[in-house]
Design a protein around this motif. Structure first.
Motif, PDB file in Angstrom:
ATOM      1  N   PHE A 274       0.840  -1.198   0.000  1.00  0.00           N
ATOM      2  CA  PHE A 274       0.000   0.000   0.000  1.00  0.00           C
ATOM      3  C   PHE A 274       0.874   1.247   0.000  1.00  0.00           C
ATOM      4  CE2 PHE A 274       0.640  -0.703   4.573  1.00  0.00           C
ATOM      5  CZ  PHE A 274       0.992   0.578   5.005  1.00  0.00           C
ATOM      6  N   SER A 275       0.274   2.330  -0.446  1.00  0.00           N
ATOM      7  CA  SER A 275       0.882   3.655  -0.359  1.00  0.00           C
ATOM      8  C   SER A 275      -0.105   4.549   0.360  1.00  0.00           C
ATOM      9  CB  SER A 275       1.185   4.223  -1.754  1.00  0.00           C
ATOM     10  OG  SER A 275       2.206   3.505  -2.394  1.00  0.00           O
ATOM     11  N   GLU A 276       0.345   5.151   1.457  1.00  0.00           N
ATOM     12  CA  GLU A 276      -0.529   6.050   2.206  1.00  0.00           C
ATOM     13  C   GLU A 276      -0.094   7.480   1.915  1.00  0.00           C
ATOM     14  OE1 GLU A 276      -1.836   4.804   6.143  1.00  0.00           O
ATOM     15  OE2 GLU A 276      -1.401   6.847   6.843  1.00  0.00           O
ATOM     16  N   LEU A 277      -0.994   8.230   1.324  1.00  0.00           N
ATOM     17  CA  LEU A 277      -0.719   9.586   0.851  1.00  0.00           C
ATOM     18  C   LEU A 277      -1.403  10.598   1.756  1.00  0.00           C
ATOM     19  CD1 LEU A 277       0.286  11.482  -1.514  1.00  0.00           C
ATOM     20  CD2 LEU A 277      -1.915  11.037  -2.596  1.00  0.00           C
ATOM     21  N   ARG A 278      -0.643  11.608   2.188  1.00  0.00           N
ATOM     22  CA  ARG A 278      -1.202  12.696   2.996  1.00  0.00           C
ATOM     23  C   ARG A 278      -0.916  14.014   2.294  1.00  0.00           C
ATOM     24  NH1 ARG A 278      -2.750  11.341   8.187  1.00  0.00           N
ATOM     25  NH2 ARG A 278      -2.280   9.184   8.772  1.00  0.00           N
ATOM     26  N   LEU A 279      -1.948  14.869   2.189  1.00  0.00           N
ATOM     27  CA  LEU A 279      -1.780  16.142   1.487  1.00  0.00           C
ATOM     28  C   LEU A 279      -2.833  17.138   1.959  1.00  0.00           C
ATOM     29  CD1 LEU A 279      -3.189  15.686  -2.142  1.00  0.00           C
ATOM     30  CD2 LEU A 279      -3.653  14.131  -0.266  1.00  0.00           C
ATOM     31  N   PRO A 280      -2.557  18.449   1.812  1.00  0.00           N
ATOM     32  CA  PRO A 280      -3.506  19.479   2.262  1.00  0.00           C
ATOM     33  C   PRO A 280      -4.637  19.665   1.247  1.00  0.00           C
ATOM     34  CG  PRO A 280      -1.561  20.518   1.321  1.00  0.00           C
ATOM     35  CD  PRO A 280      -1.295  19.038   1.321  1.00  0.00           C
ATOM     36  N   VAL A 281      -5.858  19.800   1.760  1.00  0.00           N
ATOM     37  CA  VAL A 281      -7.041  19.976   0.903  1.00  0.00           C
ATOM     38  C   VAL A 281      -7.976  20.995   1.550  1.00  0.00           C
ATOM     39  CG1 VAL A 281      -8.920  18.788  -0.289  1.00  0.00           C
ATOM     40  CG2 VAL A 281      -6.869  17.529   0.306  1.00  0.00           C
ATOM     41  N   ALA A 282      -8.593  21.839   0.710  1.00  0.00           N
ATOM     42  CA  ALA A 282      -9.590  22.786   1.210  1.00  0.00           C
ATOM     43  C   ALA A 282     -10.989  22.425   0.716  1.00  0.00           C
ATOM     44  CB  ALA A 282      -9.238  24.204   0.777  1.00  0.00           C
ATOM     45  N   ASP A 283     -11.056  21.851  -0.477  1.00  0.00           N
ATOM     46  CA  ASP A 283     -12.334  21.460  -1.083  1.00  0.00           C
ATOM     47  C   ASP A 283     -12.235  19.978  -1.448  1.00  0.00           C
ATOM     48  OD1 ASP A 283     -14.311  20.921  -3.174  1.00  0.00           O
ATOM     49  OD2 ASP A 283     -14.667  23.081  -3.191  1.00  0.00           O
ATOM     50  N   TRP A 284     -13.153  19.162  -0.922  1.00  0.00           N
ATOM     51  CA  TRP A 284     -13.050  17.711  -1.098  1.00  0.00           C
ATOM     52  C   TRP A 284     -13.471  17.222  -2.476  1.00  0.00           C
ATOM     53  CZ3 TRP A 284     -10.210  16.561   2.671  1.00  0.00           C
ATOM     54  CH2 TRP A 284     -10.442  17.021   3.964  1.00  0.00           C
ATOM     55  N   THR A 285     -14.192  18.033  -3.237  1.00  0.00           N
ATOM     56  CA  THR A 285     -14.842  17.561  -4.466  1.00  0.00           C
ATOM     57  C   THR A 285     -13.890  16.855  -5.419  1.00  0.00           C
ATOM     58  OG1 THR A 285     -16.370  19.423  -4.279  1.00  0.00           O
ATOM     59  CG2 THR A 285     -16.323  18.244  -6.376  1.00  0.00           C
ATOM     60  N   GLU A 286     -12.808  17.521  -5.770  1.00  0.00           N
ATOM     61  CA  GLU A 286     -11.897  16.954  -6.759  1.00  0.00           C
ATOM     62  C   GLU A 286     -11.149  15.739  -6.210  1.00  0.00           C
ATOM     63  OE1 GLU A 286      -8.114  18.352  -9.521  1.00  0.00           O
ATOM     64  OE2 GLU A 286      -9.378  19.876  -8.564  1.00  0.00           O
ATOM     65  N   LEU A 287     -10.716  15.819  -4.967  1.00  0.00           N
ATOM     66  CA  LEU A 287      -9.996  14.698  -4.373  1.00  0.00           C
ATOM     67  C   LEU A 287     -10.897  13.478  -4.238  1.00  0.00           C
ATOM     68  CD1 LEU A 287      -7.339  13.698  -3.176  1.00  0.00           C
ATOM     69  CD2 LEU A 287      -8.117  14.512  -0.936  1.00  0.00           C
ATOM     70  N   LEU A 288     -12.161  13.709  -3.899  1.00  0.00           N
ATOM     71  CA  LEU A 288     -13.103  12.602  -3.781  1.00  0.00           C
ATOM     72  C   LEU A 288     -13.238  11.874  -5.117  1.00  0.00           C
ATOM     73  CD1 LEU A 288     -15.230  11.021  -2.177  1.00  0.00           C
ATOM     74  CD2 LEU A 288     -16.908  12.751  -2.850  1.00  0.00           C
ATOM     75  N   GLY A 289     -13.351  12.632  -6.209  1.00  0.00           N
ATOM     76  CA  GLY A 289     -13.462  12.017  -7.524  1.00  0.00           C
ATOM     77  C   GLY A 289     -12.228  11.210  -7.888  1.00  0.00           C
ATOM     78  N   LYS A 290     -11.069  11.712  -7.488  1.00  0.00           N
ATOM     79  CA  LYS A 290      -9.821  11.007  -7.789  1.00  0.00           C
ATOM     80  C   LYS A 290      -9.729   9.699  -7.005  1.00  0.00           C
ATOM     81  CE  LYS A 290      -4.958  12.080  -8.670  1.00  0.00           C
ATOM     82  NZ  LYS A 290      -5.075  11.942 -10.136  1.00  0.00           N
ATOM     83  N   VAL A 291     -10.125   9.751  -5.732  1.00  0.00           N
ATOM     84  CA  VAL A 291     -10.092   8.539  -4.913  1.00  0.00           C
ATOM     85  C   VAL A 291     -11.073   7.499  -5.462  1.00  0.00           C
ATOM     86  CG1 VAL A 291     -10.584   7.588  -2.624  1.00  0.00           C
ATOM     87  CG2 VAL A 291      -9.334   9.737  -2.836  1.00  0.00           C
TER      88      VAL A 291
END
Length: 329
Positions: A274-291
């Motif tokens: 596995f790869s566990e990625l941590r990064l700063p986010v202000a709006d979840w919309t785009e990250l949710l779609g990527k996940v």
């Protein structure tokens, strides 16, 4: 032959061949010795290359390791492919001249020019540019004027905004305007295709009143662009954690989603990498779609609000799949 090609050759000769001889370079590129010496002076004085004349070798050489120009030919080839891909989209051709592609082509080495047409960049998404809106935004930035917008957000809500245009950004094939919203007194990102009307105001943009104000706003705009993940960055930054498993794990480990991300690789109790990625986010919309695009190979771990949205999206998709449709066998 362009100066760029001669400089790339000189660099390669000194880095890999031990030295560069003026007469050999002049003969290869069909120029005189003075031109080659000017190229060497440019490398030494403008690029900062550690060059000296070696009397024993009767050649110019590097006095220490110098890799600033390593892969110069390959980088020129990549830029050529990116620009060609950009120009191949009919929506962008009016914005750029094919002369620019010719100029970049001349910077690709003679050997690589033969394969330049076989190195391609395909834009993942493209949309038609509203040239009238694009033009007005550029004029506002050039003249230092405020901009009046009629805008429809992604939920369909319409609003009228008075803004100071700061940056035009092409992100994943779409154009966005980063502007200072005068009513909200903060930066906002506007999808250019959702702008329904735009007009120049007679009001001068306060951020362009003097050099100090312009410098301060430019610094703030660049810092904002480097904020959280994605194109929409307004709001409070929160650290998000995502776990990618399966075949996607080593791929994600080599990717950069955000400049300040951290990645931890490991193996689960079941032996799955596995790869566990941590990064700063202000709006979840785009990250949710990527996940969600990784399907069962990605899990939103934290914060709780993000994990809740991820679970809700999966549930909604499951309900949609279970509902059935006469149009899908």
């Amino acid at each position: 032959m362009s100066q760029f090609e001669r400089i790339a050759y000189l660099d390669r000769a000194m880095r890999e061949g031990g030295g560069a001889r003026t007469a050999e370079v002049a003969a290869r590129f069909e120029v005189d010795a003075r031109t080659v010496k000017r190229d060497i002076e440019y490398l030494r004085d403008r690029v900062g290359a550690p060059i000296e004349w070696d009397a024993a070798l009767r050649a110019y050489r590097y006095t220490k390791k110098f890799d600033d120009l390593r892969f110069a030919d390959e980088k020129a080839l990549i830029v050529h492919a990116l620009l060609r891909g950009f120009l191949s989209n009919e929506h962008y051709v009016p914005l750029l001249s094919l002369e620019l592609l010719d100029e970049v082509s001349r910077r690709v080495s003679r050997d690589y020019r033969r394969v330049a047409d076989r190195v391609r960049y395909l834009t993942p998404v493209s949309e038609e540019v509203a040239l009238e809106h694009f033009t007005i935004v550029v004029q506002a930035m050039a003249l230092g004027l405020e901009l009046d917008l009629e805008y429809s957000d992604r939920g369909g809500a319409k609003s009228v905004r008075a803004v100071e245009a700061e940056r035009l950004v092409n992100y994943s094939g779409r154009w966005y305007l980063l502007a200072w919203d005068l009513r909200k007194a903060d930066f906002r990102t506007f999808h250019l295709s959702r702008i329904e009307a735009a007009s120049l105001s007679r009001r001068k943009a306060a951020s362009r009143a003097d050099e100090a104000s312009a410098h301060s706003r430019d610094q703030a705009a660049e810092a904002y662009l480097q904020g959280g993940f994605g194109i929409f960055k307004g709001g409070t930054l929160t650290q998000a954690a995502i776990r990618i498993t399966g075949r996607a794990a080593p791929l994600v480990a080599r990717q950069t989603w955000h400049p300040s991300q951290t990645i931890v690789e490991g193996v689960s109790a079941s032996g799955e990498p596995f790869s566990e990625l941590r990064l700063p986010v202000a709006d979840w919309t785009e990250l949710l779609g990527k996940v969600l695009s990784f399907g069962p190979n990605a899990e939103a771990l934290s914060p709780p609000a993000f994990r809740k949205e991820w679970k809700a999206a999966i549930k909604a998709m499951g309900e949609l799949a279970g509902r059935g449709s006469t149009s899908i066998p």
